[in-house]
Scaffold this active site. Structure first.
Site, mmCIF file in Angstrom:
data_model
loop_
_atom_site.group_PDB
_atom_site.id
_atom_site.type_symbol
_atom_site.label_atom_id
_atom_site.label_comp_id
_atom_site.label_asym_id
_atom_site.label_seq_id
_atom_site.Cartn_x
_atom_site.Cartn_y
_atom_site.Cartn_z
ATOM 1 N N GLY A 9 0.809 -1.209 0.000
ATOM 2 C CA GLY A 9 0.000 0.000 0.000
ATOM 3 C C GLY A 9 0.842 1.257 0.000
ATOM 4 N N THR A 10 0.310 2.281 -0.632
ATOM 5 C CA THR A 10 1.014 3.559 -0.757
ATOM 6 C C THR A 10 0.022 4.599 -1.247
ATOM 7 O OG1 THR A 10 3.200 2.635 -1.274
ATOM 8 C CG2 THR A 10 2.770 4.809 -2.108
ATOM 9 N N THR A 11 0.344 5.865 -1.022
ATOM 10 C CA THR A 11 -0.347 6.953 -1.711
ATOM 11 C C THR A 11 0.700 7.947 -2.190
ATOM 12 O OG1 THR A 11 -2.246 6.751 -0.206
ATOM 13 C CG2 THR A 11 -2.130 8.724 -1.576
ATOM 14 N N SER A 68 -2.704 2.461 -3.178
ATOM 15 C CA SER A 68 -3.963 2.039 -2.570
ATOM 16 C C SER A 68 -4.793 3.196 -2.051
ATOM 17 C CB SER A 68 -3.672 1.062 -1.420
ATOM 18 O OG SER A 68 -2.780 1.652 -0.483
#
Length: 210
Positions: A9-11, A140
């Site tokens: 997950g990452t933004t 994500s």
């Protein structure tokens, strides 16, 4: 093959402004439900005025950063000029496409300022690329980030306004995406310089959003 266990997950977000671009990410790295790092680096400098954000597999992303950084420097040595953002994106796209049967699990933003002005491109794991004329987000937490970006982006934004928008978008994503969190890393690229904002300045700007 179930790829879910390989996805992280990452933004990350990118904002195109009149006088440059802004790239930003949060700094949480996860392994499933485990928070593996709270200081992960996801925004890299790959040329004097070009940066890249990474979402996905950390190892794959770091290998790509090394590859494109070296190729960019070799190009500059041979031709006595920097590669354009589109040129760097095409190089990366070709590399990812060649590995389509053993894909690198990444989603990238490549952006900066060149002789054609500010620009940002997004790339997927298969090497597909899209020129982003305004805003972009990956990872994500991107659905939540896009909600802020689409609502508050306006034409002719300056990088000063763009960095506040990027911080707000990441900040909101961390509220709803459990795989995104911790501090926010922000880079501003203009025709003069590649500048990574001081963490304390980012914290101060972020505090005003609460």
């Amino acid at each position: 093959m179930d790829n879910d266990k390989y996805l992280k997950g990452t933004t990350t977000v990118g904002v195109v402004c009149t006088d440059g671009i802004v790239l930003a990410s949060e700094q949480r790295a996860t392994m499933g439900h485990f928070i593996a790092s709270k200081t992960a680096k996801k925004v890299y400098q790959i040329d004097d005025l070009v940066g890249m954000t990474t979402a996905g597999s950390v190892g794959d992303a770091q290998q790509l950063v090394r590859l494109v950084s070296v190729e960019s420097q070799l190009y500059k040595m041979r031709r006595d000029e920097s590669m354009t953002i589109k040129g760097i994106t095409t190089l990366m796209s070709n590399f990812l496409s060649r590995n389509r049967y053993y894909p690198m699990m990444v989603q990238l933003l490549i952006g900066g300022v060149d002789k054609n002005g500010p620009g940002i491109y997004s790339l997927d794991a298969m090497g597909g690329s899209i020129e982003e004329t305004r805003i972009s987000a990956t990872g994500s937490g991107s659905p939540m980030a896009y909600g802020v970006l689409e609502d508050q982006y306006r034409e002719n934004m300056t990088v000063k306004e763009g960095l506040d928008l990027a911080i707000r978008a990441i900040h909101n994503a961390t509220k709803r995406d459990s795989a995104s969190g911790e501090n926010i890393d922000v880079v501003v690229i203009t025709k003069e310089a590649f500048k990574r904002l001081d963490p304390e300045e980012v914290k101060s700007r972020r505090a005003l959003l609460n």
